[in-house]
Every structure is written in C-alpha cells, then in structure tokens.
Write an enzyme that holds these catalytic residues in place. Structure first.
Site, short mmCIF file in Angstrom:
data_model
loop_
_atom_site.label_atom_id
_atom_site.label_comp_id
_atom_site.label_asym_id
_atom_site.label_seq_id
_atom_site.Cartn_x
_atom_site.Cartn_y
_atom_site.Cartn_z
N LYS A 119 0.82 -1.21 0.00
CA LYS A 119 0.00 0.00 0.00
C LYS A 119 0.85 1.25 0.00
CE LYS A 119 -4.49 -1.64 1.21
NZ LYS A 119 -5.71 -1.55 1.99
N LYS A 201 -3.81 -10.91 -6.95
CA LYS A 201 -5.10 -11.06 -6.24
C LYS A 201 -6.19 -10.23 -6.90
CE LYS A 201 -6.49 -8.86 -2.42
NZ LYS A 201 -6.69 -8.32 -1.07
N LYS A 204 -10.73 -4.99 -5.68
CA LYS A 204 -11.68 -3.96 -6.08
C LYS A 204 -10.97 -2.65 -6.41
CE LYS A 204 -11.98 -2.96 -1.25
NZ LYS A 204 -12.46 -3.38 0.03
P1 ATP Z 1 -8.01 -3.99 -1.47
O1 ATP Z 1 -8.81 -2.75 -1.70
O2 ATP Z 1 -6.57 -3.74 -1.22
O3 ATP Z 1 -8.28 -5.06 -2.50
P2 ATP Z 1 -9.21 -5.84 0.29
O4 ATP Z 1 -10.41 -6.00 -0.59
O5 ATP Z 1 -8.26 -6.94 0.39
O6 ATP Z 1 -8.50 -4.49 -0.08
P3 ATP Z 1 -10.92 -5.80 2.55
O7 ATP Z 1 -12.12 -5.21 1.92
O8 ATP Z 1 -10.72 -5.35 3.94
O9 ATP Z 1 -9.62 -5.47 1.77
O10 ATP Z 1 -10.97 -7.40 2.49
C1 ATP Z 1 -11.92 -8.06 3.25
C2 ATP Z 1 -11.77 -9.55 3.28
O11 ATP Z 1 -11.94 -10.13 1.98
C3 ATP Z 1 -10.42 -10.04 3.76
O12 ATP Z 1 -10.64 -11.13 4.63
C4 ATP Z 1 -9.70 -10.48 2.52
O13 ATP Z 1 -8.78 -11.49 2.79
C5 ATP Z 1 -10.85 -10.99 1.67
N1 ATP Z 1 -10.53 -10.87 0.25
C6 ATP Z 1 -10.43 -9.72 -0.47
N2 ATP Z 1 -10.09 -9.98 -1.75
C7 ATP Z 1 -9.98 -11.35 -1.84
C8 ATP Z 1 -9.65 -12.24 -2.91
N3 ATP Z 1 -9.35 -11.80 -4.11
N4 ATP Z 1 -9.64 -13.57 -2.65
C9 ATP Z 1 -9.94 -14.04 -1.42
N5 ATP Z 1 -10.26 -13.25 -0.36
C10 ATP Z 1 -10.28 -11.92 -0.57
#
Ligand code: ATP
Ligand code: LTN
Length: 338
Positions: A119, A201, A204
């Site tokens: 980040k 990964k 969003k």
């Molecule tokens: P970013 O905006 O960096 O993608 P994020 O989506 O990882 O952030 P959160 O919204 O806090 O951050 O994620 C919430 C939960 O969803 C966490 O437990 C994370 O591990 C899970 N998660 C998010 N993206 C994935 C993915 N692509 N595959 C599996 N689990 C996910």
C-alpha cells in the site's frame, strides 16, 4: 460454573473495509465462511471504517460505502438476529485498546507487513502513520471480543500472526487476559485471482474493471468478464495453479459457485474441445451465484431506517462487550480507575 450460566460459545470476529465495491473474492475468501460459521459461533462482523481512512477517502463516499457494506453483509447471508453487525467507529474502545497495543509493538513488526509495503508503494504520496500501524488496530478489533477464530482471506494471515503475538505478549507481561485467535482461511477460494492477470489477487481497487467481478455487476457483465478472462495455452480442464493460473482460478470460482469438487469439474469437462464450454458454464454458475446477493442487497439498502436500527443495535451489543475487556486492560496496565 453457576448452573444457570450457559457455556461460552466460541467467538468469531471479522471485518471488511468500506473502501470500494465488494468482489466475488470477498465472498469466496471470507463472507461465505462468515455465513457458514454464524450458527455455531458467537459472531461479530464489523465494517472497519477507521481502517479505511489509512488511504484518502471522500467523506460522502465513505459514509455511503459503510452503509452499503453493512447491507452487503446481510445480502450475503449474515443474519443480524444471530450475529452482531456494527460499524467500527461506533465503538471507541477499538481505538483505545489499539493505543495500549501500539505501545507493545515493535517498529520492525509493522514494517515487515506485506500489505504495508504494497500500500505504501501504491499510495506513495500518502504514506501515513495509520497505514503503518493498521495491523495493530486490526489486532484490537479481534482481541477486544476475545475472538477464538477469524475468518479471512489468505492475505490477512500475517496480520493475524501479529494479533496472536500481541495477545501472548500482553498475557505474559500482565496476566492471562486475551484469547489467542486462530485464522480461518478457506483451502479453496482463500485467494481469488484477477481475471486479467491471474497471478495477482482480484482486487476492487484494480482500475481495470474487467479484472474483477463486483457483487453488484449484472448477469451480462459477469458473463462477459468471465468469457474474456485470460486463460493459459492448453485445452484440457485441469487444476495446476503454477502452470495454468488462469484456468485454475476459474475452476476455483466454479467450485465456489456450485460446490463441485475439482475431480467432478475435471470429469464434467473431460474431452470437451477447448476452454469455451467450460468458460460458459463458469459464467452461468457465477452469474447465478451472485444474482440473489445483488437482489437482496438492493432491497436491504433501500430501507435505510431498518439498516440504521440494525447498526444501532449492533453497536450497543458490541460496546457492552468491548467496555468489559477495555476496563480489564486499563486496570492491568495501571491506569487509575474512577
Ligand atoms: P483492497 O482494496 O486492497 O483489495 P481488500 O479488498 O483486500 O483491499 P478488505 O475489503 O478489507 O480489503 O478485504 C476483506 C476480506 O476479503 C479479507 O478477509 C480479505 O482477505 C478478503 N478478500 C479480499 N479480496 C480477496 C480475494 N481476491 N480472494 C480471497 N479473499 C479476498
Ligand atoms: N485488515 C483486513 C480488514 C480487517 C479485519 C479486522 C479482518 C480489519 N479489522 C479484524 C478481520 C478481523 C483487510 O484488509 N482485509
């Protein structure tokens, strides 16, 4: 134990940031387990708005997204009559415990965190201290409720490790206080990959919208994104994460949407010519899986009064529990009680 006491049920706690739309990755990695575990566990699910401001947020958007996320938890199947759904900033004890834990954390422990490194690369114009201490606030979220188990995606494993270390450190330094939490990460679906770059990964925050499936995407958008997903050269449907990340990711999505095992999926498509029939099947299955979530979301989000009541009730339940833990922690730390 007093005969009238009911035995303590194991506690789960988890949270997501209201920092953007949710994707199928959130369901696969976390939400579906929240729903599956809520019957067995004493469950709390938090909208972590305090975490979200570690990157710049527009106030009106943050407010709207926090409500969206609380509605999405319910649309995915979290039941407010069985689980506590609340917004983190409604429970000030999270920040209060976080300070005590901050004073028990080494600089090195925070600077090692991969999410911090990623980040701070992505937001190089705003590397704030909150981004650095983010995992300590997450540890406070978890330890405040003595969670036994934290259902999250694979990327959160390192943060969980810090929460465990801080629980043990406090318990050792003062006296047994916190439950040491265990991560709960699905074997399949813990890491859904981008549809365009299957070694990254699904996120969003990826500006390429074709790389992720949003939970409010229409059936047509979902089908089109899956049909255009990047796949590897080859023709047979076989799971091999390293050699064939694209097709393996679609297999995981198909498994999440239908519950079918990899063996079943492989035999279903054995002998089919090329990837097209498989992609069509995945497209249909994922569209069908997301449709009821999207429809419930629209209905729940339309009734803001009801959503407000759920969140007020959730905050009251969470605060009552959080207050008890914080009182103990302050006392053990040596703060004067009034
Ligand atoms: P970013 O905006 O960096 O993608 P994020 O989506 O990882 O952030 P959160 O919204 O806090 O951050 O994620 C919430 C939960 O969803 C966490 O437990 C994370 O591990 C899970 N998660 C998010 N993206 C994935 C993915 N692509 N595959 C599996 N689990 C996910
Ligand atoms: N750091 C997590 C979100 C999060 C969380 C938590 C998850 C904040 N507090 C407590 C589980 C338990 C993330 O970025 N996905």
């Amino acid at each position: 134990m007093n005969p009238t006491d009911t035995p303590r049920r194991n506690v789960i706690l988890s949270g997501m940031q209201p920092s953007g739309e949710l994707t199928i990755g959130h369901v696969a990695g976390a939400l579906r387990n929240w729903v599956a575990l809520q019957d067995e566990f004493d469950s709390l699910f938090c909208v972590v708005d305090l975490h979200a401001i570690t990157v710049r947020q527009e106030p009106a958007k943050l407010r709207r997204r926090s409500l969206d996320l609380a509605a999405m938890y319910q649309a995915a199947g979290v039941d407010a009559s069985r689980s506590v759904i609340f917004i983190q900033s409604h429970v000030p004890e999270h920040v209060q415990l976080s300070w005590v834990l901050t004073c028990l954390t080494g600089m090195g422990e925070c600077s090692r965190m991969t999410q911090f490194k990623e980040k701070s690369d992505r937001h190089s114009d705003n590397i704030n201290v909150g981004l650095f201490t983010y995992p300590i606030l997450m540890a406070a979220d978890i330890l405040l409720y003595n969670a036994d188990c934290v259902p999250v995606g694979e990327d959160q494993k390192q943060h969980l490790e810090l929460a465990r270390n801080l629980a043990e450190r406090f318990n050792h330094h003062y006296s047994p206080t916190f439950t040491v939490p265990e991560p709960y990460i699905p074997k399949l679906g813990g890491r859904i990959m981008s549809l365009q770059e299957p070694t990254k990964k699904m996120s969003k925050s990826d500006p390429n919208v074709k790389s992720w499936i949003g939970l409010t995407d229409s059936d047509d958008e979902i089908r089109s994104k899956i049909r255009r997903a990047v796949t590897d050269s080859g023709t047979d449907i076989r799971y091999d994460e390293l050699a064939r990340p694209g097709i393996s990711n679609l297999m995981v999505l198909y498994h999440v949407a239908t519950g079918k095992s990899f063996a079943d999926i492989e035999s279903e498509f054995a002998g089919s010519s090329g990837y097209a029939p498989f992609k069509e099947a995945v497209a249909d299955a994922v569209a069908e899986y997301v449709r009821p979530i999207r429809e419930r979301f629209v209905a729940i989000r339309a009734d803001e009064d009801a959503l407000g009541r759920t969140l007020r009730h959730g905050a009251e339940q969470a605060r009552e529990r959080a207050r008890k833990t914080l009182r103990k922690v302050y006392k053990k730390t040596g703060f004067v009680e009034l």
